[in-house]
Design an enzyme around this catalytic site. Structure first.
Site, PDB file in Angstrom:
ATOM      1  N   ASN A 134       1.525 -10.269  17.577  1.00  0.00           N
ATOM      2  CA  ASN A 134       2.365 -11.345  18.136  1.00  0.00           C
ATOM      3  C   ASN A 134       2.071 -11.678  19.600  1.00  0.00           C
ATOM      4  OD1 ASN A 134       3.582  -8.958  18.950  1.00  0.00           O
ATOM      5  ND2 ASN A 134       5.663  -9.688  18.638  1.00  0.00           N
ATOM      6  N   ARG A 142      -0.057  -3.950  28.635  1.00  0.00           N
ATOM      7  CA  ARG A 142       1.090  -3.087  28.968  1.00  0.00           C
ATOM      8  C   ARG A 142       0.737  -1.608  28.837  1.00  0.00           C
ATOM      9  NH1 ARG A 142       6.603  -5.369  26.311  1.00  0.00           N
ATOM     10  NH2 ARG A 142       5.925  -4.109  24.569  1.00  0.00           N
ATOM     11  N   LYS A 157      -6.842  -0.355  19.439  1.00  0.00           N
ATOM     12  CA  LYS A 157      -7.016  -0.985  18.126  1.00  0.00           C
ATOM     13  C   LYS A 157      -6.053  -2.165  18.020  1.00  0.00           C
ATOM     14  CE  LYS A 157      -5.290  -1.067  14.244  1.00  0.00           C
ATOM     15  NZ  LYS A 157      -5.551  -2.466  13.887  1.00  0.00           N
ATOM     16  N   PRO A 158      -6.581  -3.388  18.189  1.00  0.00           N
ATOM     17  CA  PRO A 158      -5.708  -4.554  18.057  1.00  0.00           C
ATOM     18  C   PRO A 158      -5.406  -4.828  16.589  1.00  0.00           C
ATOM     19  CG  PRO A 158      -7.973  -5.253  18.482  1.00  0.00           C
ATOM     20  CD  PRO A 158      -7.984  -3.749  18.477  1.00  0.00           C
ATOM     21  N   SER A 212       5.776  -2.227  13.889  1.00  0.00           N
ATOM     22  CA  SER A 212       6.989  -2.075  13.087  1.00  0.00           C
ATOM     23  C   SER A 212       7.483  -0.625  13.087  1.00  0.00           C
ATOM     24  CB  SER A 212       6.706  -2.526  11.655  1.00  0.00           C
ATOM     25  OG  SER A 212       5.678  -1.733  11.124  1.00  0.00           O
ATOM     26  N   GLU A 233       6.931   1.523  20.717  1.00  0.00           N
ATOM     27  CA  GLU A 233       7.628   0.248  20.978  1.00  0.00           C
ATOM     28  C   GLU A 233       7.780  -0.425  19.624  1.00  0.00           C
ATOM     29  OE1 GLU A 233       8.802  -0.783  23.786  1.00  0.00           O
ATOM     30  OE2 GLU A 233       7.818   0.511  25.231  1.00  0.00           O
ATOM     31  N   ARG A 261      11.043 -18.267  22.035  1.00  0.00           N
ATOM     32  CA  ARG A 261       9.825 -17.757  22.652  1.00  0.00           C
ATOM     33  C   ARG A 261       8.981 -17.145  21.539  1.00  0.00           C
ATOM     34  NH1 ARG A 261       9.312 -12.495  25.336  1.00  0.00           N
ATOM     35  NH2 ARG A 261       7.423 -12.476  26.582  1.00  0.00           N
ATOM     36  N   CYS A 267       9.716  -9.019  19.363  1.00  0.00           N
ATOM     37  CA  CYS A 267      10.638  -7.900  19.120  1.00  0.00           C
ATOM     38  C   CYS A 267      11.937  -8.083  19.893  1.00  0.00           C
ATOM     39  CB  CYS A 267       9.973  -6.601  19.511  1.00  0.00           C
ATOM     40  SG  CYS A 267       9.290  -6.695  21.167  1.00  0.00           S
ATOM     41  N   GLU A 361      15.084  -7.602  10.838  1.00  0.00           N
ATOM     42  CA  GLU A 361      14.366  -8.338  11.880  1.00  0.00           C
ATOM     43  C   GLU A 361      13.794  -9.613  11.247  1.00  0.00           C
ATOM     44  OE1 GLU A 361      10.931  -6.234  13.408  1.00  0.00           O
ATOM     45  OE2 GLU A 361      11.350  -6.979  15.421  1.00  0.00           O
TER      46      GLU A 361
HETATM   47  P1  NAD Z   1       2.703  -3.596  12.105  1.00  0.00           P
HETATM   48  O1  NAD Z   1       3.439  -2.316  12.292  1.00  0.00           O
HETATM   49  O2  NAD Z   1       2.446  -4.060  10.726  1.00  0.00           O
HETATM   50  O3  NAD Z   1       1.289  -3.526  12.805  1.00  0.00           O
HETATM   51  C1  NAD Z   1       1.122  -3.165  14.162  1.00  0.00           C
HETATM   52  C2  NAD Z   1      -0.234  -2.505  14.335  1.00  0.00           C
HETATM   53  O4  NAD Z   1      -0.256  -1.310  13.551  1.00  0.00           O
HETATM   54  C3  NAD Z   1      -1.423  -3.350  13.865  1.00  0.00           C
HETATM   55  O5  NAD Z   1      -2.512  -3.128  14.752  1.00  0.00           O
HETATM   56  C4  NAD Z   1      -1.708  -2.762  12.490  1.00  0.00           C
HETATM   57  O6  NAD Z   1      -3.065  -2.932  12.115  1.00  0.00           O
HETATM   58  C5  NAD Z   1      -1.400  -1.299  12.718  1.00  0.00           C
HETATM   59  N1  NAD Z   1      -1.069  -0.533  11.509  1.00  0.00           N
HETATM   60  C6  NAD Z   1      -0.557  -0.978  10.334  1.00  0.00           C
HETATM   61  N2  NAD Z   1      -0.436   0.052   9.458  1.00  0.00           N
HETATM   62  C7  NAD Z   1      -0.882   1.160  10.100  1.00  0.00           C
HETATM   63  C8  NAD Z   1      -0.995   2.541   9.733  1.00  0.00           C
HETATM   64  N3  NAD Z   1      -0.637   2.981   8.549  1.00  0.00           N
HETATM   65  N4  NAD Z   1      -1.495   3.394  10.657  1.00  0.00           N
HETATM   66  C9  NAD Z   1      -1.843   2.961  11.882  1.00  0.00           C
HETATM   67  N5  NAD Z   1      -1.755   1.686  12.274  1.00  0.00           N
HETATM   68  C10 NAD Z   1      -1.273   0.788  11.404  1.00  0.00           C
HETATM   69  O7  NAD Z   1       3.493  -4.679  12.959  1.00  0.00           O
HETATM   70  P2  NAD Z   1       3.122  -6.218  13.154  1.00  0.00           P
HETATM   71  O8  NAD Z   1       3.544  -6.975  11.944  1.00  0.00           O
HETATM   72  O9  NAD Z   1       1.718  -6.382  13.643  1.00  0.00           O
HETATM   73  O10 NAD Z   1       4.069  -6.578  14.399  1.00  0.00           O
HETATM   74  C11 NAD Z   1       5.388  -6.914  14.248  1.00  0.00           C
HETATM   75  C12 NAD Z   1       6.290  -5.748  14.593  1.00  0.00           C
HETATM   76  O11 NAD Z   1       5.991  -5.301  15.904  1.00  0.00           O
HETATM   77  C13 NAD Z   1       7.737  -6.134  14.622  1.00  0.00           C
HETATM   78  O12 NAD Z   1       8.518  -5.147  14.018  1.00  0.00           O
HETATM   79  C14 NAD Z   1       8.046  -6.207  16.117  1.00  0.00           C
HETATM   80  O13 NAD Z   1       9.383  -6.014  16.459  1.00  0.00           O
HETATM   81  C15 NAD Z   1       7.190  -5.132  16.646  1.00  0.00           C
HETATM   82  N6  NAD Z   1       6.959  -5.334  18.079  1.00  0.00           N
HETATM   83  C16 NAD Z   1       7.577  -4.485  18.952  1.00  0.00           C
HETATM   84  C17 NAD Z   1       7.399  -4.668  20.312  1.00  0.00           C
HETATM   85  C18 NAD Z   1       8.067  -3.752  21.298  1.00  0.00           C
HETATM   86  O14 NAD Z   1       7.620  -3.718  22.437  1.00  0.00           O
HETATM   87  N7  NAD Z   1       9.088  -3.019  20.943  1.00  0.00           N
HETATM   88  C19 NAD Z   1       6.604  -5.709  20.778  1.00  0.00           C
HETATM   89  C20 NAD Z   1       5.993  -6.554  19.862  1.00  0.00           C
HETATM   90  C21 NAD Z   1       6.181  -6.341  18.496  1.00  0.00           C
END
Ligand code: NAD
Length: 458
Positions: A134, A142, A157-158, A212, A233, A261, A267, A361
């Protein structure tokens, strides 16, 4: 030869580029390099580390348009928002360039005398960063800013949906003079496998994750065997409380920021609007008018306020939340019907407390509104969630503000503002939103260990 995978345009699935699809073995080779570079980076003078970060800040800022274009293309957000992310993301590099030279220990005379107690701060060592799609730049800076300032090497790892921005950032760091191997980008589609292999290696000393809650929990479990330090986070479910004494026009302005935004894909996004019954009608009408007036379209087009959601799956899940709320008696005031991956700004009124849209969420441009009568009712409703990232509060009553700041179970509280994110402030949550703080004076502590030294002083 390393395989690659495609990065896709969220609007139509067109291929934007290819990135390496690393195996666990290749990721471990990258960790070898990070381990080899750790000592020389940790012993690089703090001013030099800070100056590299400062140059990176300047280069990212100079190339704001270029970064914004890449972010907008791979993530979908409008260009103006992407420029906002570049400014926000770059500020972490500037803030931590200034923190690099302020890492300090302490000196204490033992209470009973006879010895001196010293503390020394040391970098925790090689880190792994996993970031979400996102905010393709800011969620990386950060972590990278404080880690490099503290003297840690890192693998980042993005998200597979948005890795192009991170490669651009790595180029900037090379140009800014960062020695090779101190920061490496690791892209893969076998995320679970690669992450497990890295966590199983005791030379990795820290994992910082933004994403997540479900994945965060897995990573905390994965870090247990080698007791890596952990920052999490995770998700949020922010309440947005509007009291009857609030400036309603200002609250609507704040709501537009807190909700819209990043198209609601944040999040910190306001996930539940809890409005005093006396002002609910006015607030709802004004918010619906503003939401209904936003222009939806491709992020790269002029005048667009709201881009596509990240993929069809996201659209479907937002649509289900709206349908569930309506089936439970909510009134659809504006929006509601998606067009491809575009979801229109949507306002729901009279939303029941059991509706999924207020318990989960949303991660989309939907504003569910419920009402309350008493302050206690508002606080109870706000805290009635597993999450605890951010909360927003609108009131002109100072006593009420103080009471609420202390009784809301959230890591961040915005008072009469719809934006809490600031590189100079400690960002982070409690409960299922995770632990650790990014930014502020606290941010660098996540990357430092304390060694205590007792010295005899007869
Ligand atoms: P996600 O958890 O699906 O993915 C985040 C990252 O984790 C990606 O790089 C993904 O490839 C990786 N990932 C997925 N499965 C994994 C595994 N089994 N092992 C290791 N890495 C793995 O989340 P998303 O859909 O990319 O992002 C949305 C979520 O992120 C929302 O829940 C949002 O609230 C949260 N978020 C939190 C903050 C914060 O600062 N608290 C900021 C931005 C987003």
């Amino acid at each position: 030869m390393t395989e690659t995978f495609d990065v896709l345009d969220p609007v139509d699935g067109a291929v934007l580029g290819q990135v390496p699809d690393l195996t666990a073995e290749e990721a471990l080779t990258a960790l070898d390099v990070a381990v080899q570079r750790q000592h020389s980076w940790a012993t690089t003078p703090p001013r030099e580390r800070g100056e590299i970060l400062r140059r990176a800040f300047e280069l990212v800022s100079e190339r704001s348009d270029e970064f914004a274009e890449t972010i907008s293309l791979e993530m979908g957000k409008p260009l103006a928002e992407a420029r906002g992310e570049v400014a926000y993301g770059a500020e972490f590099l500037r803030w931590f360039s200034e923190e690099a030279v302020r890492i300090r220990g302490s000196w204490l005379t033992a209470p009973a005398g006879g010895s001196r107690l010293l503390t020394v701060k040391k970098p925790v060592g090689p880190c792994l960063f996993i970031t979400p799609w996102n905010f393709p730049l800011a969620m990386g800076t950060r972590k990278i800013g404080p880690a490099l300032a503290a003297g840690c090497t890192a693998l980042v790892k993005p998200a597979s949906a948005t890795p192009l921005t991170m490669f651009k950032l790595a180029e900037v760091f090379a140009e800014a003079g960062l020695p090779e191997g101190v920061l490496q980008v690791v892209t893969t589609r076998s995320t679970g496998e690669v992450t497990s292999a890295l966590l199983a290696d005791p030379r990795l000393r820290k994992i910082s994750f933004t994403g997540s809650t479900a994945v965060g929990k897995e990573l905390v479990r994965g870090s247990a065997d080698n007791l890596q330090r952990v920052s999490m986070e995770l998700g949020g479910n922010a309440p947005f409380l509007v009291f009857a004494d609030a400036d309603i026009d200002a609250a609507v302005d704040g709501a537009m920021i807190a909700k819209m935004r990043n198209m609601g894909e944040a999040c910190t996004a306001a996930n539940r609007f809890l409005v005093h019954a006396d002002v609910a009608e006015e607030f709802t009408a004004k918010l619906a008018a503003r939401m209904g007036g936003l222009r939806v379209g491709r992020g790269q087009e002029d005048g667009v306020d709201v881009g596509p959601l990240i993929d069809a799956h996201a659209v479907e899940s937002v649509q289900q939340l709206v349908a569930d709320a309506v089936a439970g008696g909510a009134r659809l005031v504006v929006g509601g019907e998606p067009d491809g991956n575009f979801f229109p700004p949507t306002v729901l009124a009279d939303v029941a407390p059991e509706a999924r849209v207020v318990r989960e969420e949303i991660f989309g441009p939907v504003a569910p509104i419920s009402t309350f009568r008493t302050e206690q009712e508002a606080v109870d409703a706000a805290n009635n969630t597993e999450y605890g990232l951010s909360a927003y509060l609108w009131t002109r009553d100072l006593d009420r503000t103080l009471r609420l700041v202390e009784s809301l179970d959230f890591g961040m509280v915005g008072v009469n503002t719809g934006l809490v994110s600031n590189p100079a402030a400690p960002f982070g949550g409690v409960k299922a939103s995770g632990f650790g703080r990014e930014g502020g004076f606290e941010g660098i502590e996540e990357y430092l260990d304390t060694t205590y030294v007792g010295i005899s002083a007869p």
